[in-house]
Design an enzyme around this catalytic site. Structure first.
Site, PDB file in Angstrom:
ATOM      1  N   GLY A 186      -6.361  56.127 -15.130  1.00  0.00           N
ATOM      2  CA  GLY A 186      -6.030  57.139 -14.077  1.00  0.00           C
ATOM      3  C   GLY A 186      -5.091  58.262 -14.650  1.00  0.00           C
ATOM      4  O   GLY A 186      -4.247  58.373 -14.079  1.00  0.00           O
ATOM      5  N   ALA A 187      -5.537  58.543 -15.837  1.00  0.00           N
ATOM      6  CA  ALA A 187      -4.592  59.708 -16.565  1.00  0.00           C
ATOM      7  C   ALA A 187      -5.179  61.074 -16.280  1.00  0.00           C
ATOM      8  O   ALA A 187      -4.588  61.976 -16.875  1.00  0.00           O
ATOM      9  CB  ALA A 187      -4.476  59.176 -17.911  1.00  0.00           C
ATOM     10  N   GLY A 189      -2.219  63.440 -11.464  1.00  0.00           N
ATOM     11  CA  GLY A 189      -1.041  63.008 -11.109  1.00  0.00           C
ATOM     12  C   GLY A 189      -0.216  62.012 -11.874  1.00  0.00           C
ATOM     13  O   GLY A 189       0.146  62.457 -12.709  1.00  0.00           O
ATOM     14  N   ILE A 190       0.242  60.867 -11.272  1.00  0.00           N
ATOM     15  CA  ILE A 190       1.294  60.112 -11.705  1.00  0.00           C
ATOM     16  C   ILE A 190       0.879  59.856 -13.332  1.00  0.00           C
ATOM     17  O   ILE A 190       1.595  59.737 -14.401  1.00  0.00           O
ATOM     18  CB  ILE A 190       1.459  58.746 -11.072  1.00  0.00           C
ATOM     19  CG1 ILE A 190       2.148  59.189  -9.863  1.00  0.00           C
ATOM     20  CG2 ILE A 190       2.508  57.875 -12.103  1.00  0.00           C
ATOM     21  CD1 ILE A 190       3.405  59.848  -9.935  1.00  0.00           C
ATOM     22  N   GLY A 191      -0.538  59.281 -13.425  1.00  0.00           N
ATOM     23  CA  GLY A 191      -0.860  58.985 -14.655  1.00  0.00           C
ATOM     24  C   GLY A 191      -0.829  60.066 -15.880  1.00  0.00           C
ATOM     25  O   GLY A 191      -0.752  59.851 -17.064  1.00  0.00           O
ATOM     26  N   SER A 248       3.416  49.901  -5.184  1.00  0.00           N
ATOM     27  CA  SER A 248       3.816  50.924  -4.316  1.00  0.00           C
ATOM     28  C   SER A 248       4.595  49.976  -3.438  1.00  0.00           C
ATOM     29  O   SER A 248       4.214  48.809  -3.181  1.00  0.00           O
ATOM     30  CB  SER A 248       2.672  51.463  -3.336  1.00  0.00           C
ATOM     31  OG  SER A 248       3.197  52.137  -2.435  1.00  0.00           O
ATOM     32  N   TYR A 302      -4.561  49.390   1.820  1.00  0.00           N
ATOM     33  CA  TYR A 302      -4.002  49.824   0.709  1.00  0.00           C
ATOM     34  C   TYR A 302      -2.806  49.110   0.301  1.00  0.00           C
ATOM     35  O   TYR A 302      -2.648  48.705  -0.707  1.00  0.00           O
ATOM     36  CB  TYR A 302      -3.872  51.401   1.086  1.00  0.00           C
ATOM     37  CG  TYR A 302      -3.048  51.941  -0.193  1.00  0.00           C
ATOM     38  CD1 TYR A 302      -3.774  52.224  -1.314  1.00  0.00           C
ATOM     39  CD2 TYR A 302      -1.521  52.226  -0.061  1.00  0.00           C
ATOM     40  CE1 TYR A 302      -2.977  52.905  -2.407  1.00  0.00           C
ATOM     41  CE2 TYR A 302      -0.865  52.709  -1.110  1.00  0.00           C
ATOM     42  CZ  TYR A 302      -1.549  53.141  -2.326  1.00  0.00           C
ATOM     43  OH  TYR A 302      -0.938  53.795  -3.150  1.00  0.00           O
TER      44      TYR A 302
END
Length: 294
Positions: free
Chosen positions: A17-18, A21-23, A147, A176
């Site tokens: 997930g890079a 966003g965060i990744g 989360s 989620y």
């Protein structure tokens, strides 16, 4: 010295997930510190663009490697795991960051509900496939993006774990939340299983962030764009800081089995019941292993 100043030159760090966003911000900070990055991504075009961008960061030691892998597809996860094992004898850090929040129910190619598959079953399988490489690099680390939404989902029914179900935007938050709770329970059980190996595992909440995870949700993207201008919704680079700390900070080298929230005040809340239930955590592990074929 903060975690953004810690030199990780020569460290092999695998991150999912890079590409946004965060990744992406975690990967950017690690590239600047000299890490040898491997990006696991389902979209080769986005991965290549991200790798080129990271290569240009000051301090980067070259272009990150790319491994194609779709966490919602178990066969794809197995191929990615095999490719990574063949490439590297050891891995210093594995960052399981990829995740989705689907507003409407979807079913994966394996017949699982998409958020359970992408957020839990896929990372569960990938991590298990790479344990030998992580143990070989010890002291090494596993970092999982979870989360505070885990408080809203309730305890998953293990007898029906991952089964397709119907929900809309409101029900999606429960689904989620359950997937994020499973991230944390996986962290706790895995930490116990890795005791004595030199491999630590921790999860964290980056806070509410203006990233693709949220802004792709059509019904809430407009208010989120407004909130992103405030401190309620954080910029991705702010949300990434705890993940960077867990990946690099020497002070956290022996910390394991923890869920760390970066949202002010929420660390004062008591853990939900299943975070204190080691029997349930063990049962979740066994059921997950059965579903992914371990």
């Amino acid at each position: 010295m903060g975690s953004n100043d810690i030199d990780v030159t020569g460290k092999r760090i695998v991150i999912t997930g890079a590409t946004n966003g965060i990744g992406k911000e975690i990967a950017r900070a690690l590239a600047r510190r000299g890490a040898n990055l491997t990006l696991v991504a389902r979209n080769d075009t986005k991965a290549a663009a991200t790798a080129a961008e990271l290569e240009s960061e000051p301090g980067a030691q070259g272009r990150p490697d790319i491994v194609n892998g779709d966490l919602s597809d178990l066969a794809s996860v197995r191929r990615a795991g095999e490719e990574i094992r063949n490439r590297y004898a050891s891995i210093d850090v594995l960052i399981n960051n990829a995740g989705i929040h689907a507003l409407f129910a979807r079913t994966t190619v394996d017949g699982f509900e998409s958020m359970t598959a992408t957020n839990h079953l896929g990372p569960f399988l990938l991590t298990n496939l790479l344990l030998d490489q992580l143990i070989a690099a010890a002291p090494s680390r596993i970092v999982i993006t979870a989360s505070e939404a885990h408080r809203n989902g309730g305890r998953p029914d293990l007898d029906h774990l991952g089964e397709p179900r119907n929900f809309g935007p409101i029900g999606s938050f429960r689904a989620y939340g359950q997937s994020k709770l499973m991230n944390i329970l996986f962290t706790q059980e895995l930490a116990r299983r890795l005791d004595g190996t030199g491999v630590t595992v921790n999860s964290f909440c980056p806070g509410a962030n203006a990233t693709g995870l949220i802004s792709d949700d059509r019904l809430i993207s407009v208010p989120l764009k407004a909130l992103a201008r405030t401190r309620i919704i954080r910029r991705p680079e702010v949300g990434a800081r705890t993940g960077i700390d867990l990946s690099t900070d020497p002070k956290l080298e022996t910390t394991t089995g923890q869920f760390i929230t970066s949202t002010p005040g929420l660390h004062l809340l008591p853990p939900v019941a299943s975070r204190r239930d080691t029997d349930y955590q063990h049962s979740l592990w066994l059921r997950s292993a059965e579903l992914v074929g371990l």
